[in-house]
Design a protein around this motif. Structure first.
Motif, PDB file in Angstrom:
ATOM      1  N   ASP A  57       0.968  -1.119  -0.223  1.00 34.32           N
ATOM      2  CA  ASP A  57      -0.086  -0.146   0.397  1.00 34.32           C
ATOM      3  C   ASP A  57       1.029   1.523  -0.283  1.00 34.32           C
ATOM      4  O   ASP A  57       0.991   1.792  -1.071  1.00 34.32           O
ATOM      5  N   ILE A  58       1.810   1.092   0.558  1.00 31.18           N
ATOM      6  CA  ILE A  58       3.011   2.606   1.058  1.00 31.18           C
ATOM      7  C   ILE A  58       4.027   2.811  -0.373  1.00 31.18           C
ATOM      8  O   ILE A  58       4.121   3.842  -0.644  1.00 31.18           O
ATOM      9  N   ARG A  59       3.563   1.353  -0.997  1.00 28.20           N
ATOM     10  CA  ARG A  59       4.642   1.980  -2.044  1.00 28.20           C
ATOM     11  C   ARG A  59       3.746   2.109  -3.165  1.00 28.20           C
ATOM     12  O   ARG A  59       4.098   2.586  -4.582  1.00 28.20           O
ATOM     13  N   ASP A  60       2.776   1.253  -3.461  1.00 25.65           N
ATOM     14  CA  ASP A  60       1.295   1.856  -4.371  1.00 25.65           C
ATOM     15  C   ASP A  60       1.549   3.701  -3.914  1.00 25.65           C
ATOM     16  O   ASP A  60       1.008   4.218  -5.126  1.00 25.65           O
ATOM     17  N   SER A  61       1.210   3.932  -3.003  1.00 25.11           N
ATOM     18  CA  SER A  61       0.582   5.305  -2.804  1.00 25.11           C
ATOM     19  C   SER A  61       1.167   5.896  -3.152  1.00 25.11           C
ATOM     20  O   SER A  61       1.467   7.985  -3.353  1.00 25.11           O
ATOM     21  N   SER A  63       4.513   5.690  -5.671  1.00 24.54           N
ATOM     22  CA  SER A  63       4.795   5.624  -6.828  1.00 24.54           C
ATOM     23  C   SER A  63       4.020   6.821  -7.648  1.00 24.54           C
ATOM     24  O   SER A  63       5.208   7.186  -8.726  1.00 24.54           O
ATOM     25  N   GLY A  64       2.572   7.594  -7.696  1.00 24.38           N
ATOM     26  CA  GLY A  64       2.966   8.564  -8.156  1.00 24.38           C
ATOM     27  C   GLY A  64       3.742   9.628  -7.282  1.00 24.38           C
ATOM     28  O   GLY A  64       4.507  10.839  -8.546  1.00 24.38           O
ATOM     29  N   ILE A  65       4.303   9.773  -6.118  1.00 20.77           N
ATOM     30  CA  ILE A  65       5.242  10.810  -5.885  1.00 20.77           C
ATOM     31  C   ILE A  65       6.875  10.706  -6.828  1.00 20.77           C
ATOM     32  O   ILE A  65       6.872  11.480  -7.359  1.00 20.77           O
ATOM     33  N   THR A  66       6.723   9.525  -6.902  1.00 23.58           N
ATOM     34  CA  THR A  66       8.158   9.001  -7.315  1.00 23.58           C
ATOM     35  C   THR A  66       8.355   9.546  -9.247  1.00 23.58           C
ATOM     36  O   THR A  66       9.099   9.979  -9.601  1.00 23.58           O
ATOM     37  N   ASP A  67       7.034   9.341  -9.725  1.00 28.17           N
ATOM     38  CA  ASP A  67       6.703   9.488 -10.867  1.00 28.17           C
ATOM     39  C   ASP A  67       6.946  11.228 -11.121  1.00 28.17           C
ATOM     40  O   ASP A  67       7.962  12.147 -12.731  1.00 28.17           O
ATOM     41  N   GLN A  68       6.005  11.615 -10.697  1.00 27.22           N
ATOM     42  CA  GLN A  68       6.374  13.226 -10.453  1.00 27.22           C
ATOM     43  C   GLN A  68       7.525  13.731 -10.392  1.00 27.22           C
ATOM     44  O   GLN A  68       7.969  14.345 -10.734  1.00 27.22           O
ATOM     45  N   ILE A  69       8.735  13.318  -9.015  1.00 30.37           N
ATOM     46  CA  ILE A  69       9.676  14.187  -8.585  1.00 30.37           C
ATOM     47  C   ILE A  69      10.612  13.682 -10.502  1.00 30.37           C
ATOM     48  O   ILE A  69      11.403  14.041 -10.571  1.00 30.37           O
ATOM     49  N   THR A  70      10.599  12.208 -10.516  1.00 32.90           N
ATOM     50  CA  THR A  70      11.458  11.679 -12.223  1.00 32.90           C
ATOM     51  C   THR A  70      11.057  12.817 -12.957  1.00 32.90           C
ATOM     52  O   THR A  70      12.000  13.601 -13.519  1.00 32.90           O
ATOM     53  N   GLU A  71       9.641  12.676 -13.281  1.00 38.67           N
ATOM     54  CA  GLU A  71       9.460  14.022 -14.241  1.00 38.67           C
ATOM     55  C   GLU A  71      10.483  15.851 -14.175  1.00 38.67           C
ATOM     56  O   GLU A  71      10.702  16.022 -15.109  1.00 38.67           O
ATOM     57  N   HIS A  72      10.476  16.318 -12.919  1.00 38.56           N
ATOM     58  CA  HIS A  72      10.790  16.887 -12.053  1.00 38.56           C
ATOM     59  C   HIS A  72      11.908  17.645 -12.885  1.00 38.56           C
ATOM     60  O   HIS A  72      12.941  17.792 -13.128  1.00 38.56           O
ATOM     61  N   ILE A  73      13.013  16.359 -11.850  1.00 40.27           N
ATOM     62  CA  ILE A  73      14.303  15.979 -12.159  1.00 40.27           C
ATOM     63  C   ILE A  73      14.632  16.116 -14.131  1.00 40.27           C
ATOM     64  O   ILE A  73      15.805  16.908 -13.984  1.00 40.27           O
TER      65      ILE A  73
END
Length: 83
Positions: A57-61, A63-73
């Motif tokens: 559940d933590i990983r799933d919740s 994952s969206g944040i991780t994708d956003q951070i990757t996009e910003h990078i």
């Protein structure tokens, strides 16, 4: 492996473990030990499944944040390369 870590965590020596086993034998007898072991195993399995579910559940919740951070990078890298 878990048992060894648990015994080390409690800082129990060989003598203490033998005494605990003898007390369990005296209290529950030879016929009760398999039932106790089975119940303990089921409890450990349920606990592990619950913790795995929480981790998922933590990983799933996040994952969206991780994708956003990757996009910003990636955007920042593009901006730096332009200059």
């Amino acid at each position: 492996m878990i048992t060894n870590q648990f015994i080390l965590f409690l800082n129990l020596g060989g003598g203490e473990v033998v005494m605990i086993v003898l007390v369990i034998l005296l209290l529950f007898g030879g016929k009760g030990i398999p039932t106790i072991a089975k119940t303990l195993g089921k409890g450990i399995r349920e606990f592990k499944d619950a913790t795995d579910g929480i981790k998922k559940d933590i990983r799933d919740s996040t994952s969206g944040i991780t994708d956003q951070i990757t996009e910003h990078i990636q955007e920042v890298k593009k901006e730096v390369e332009k200059d």
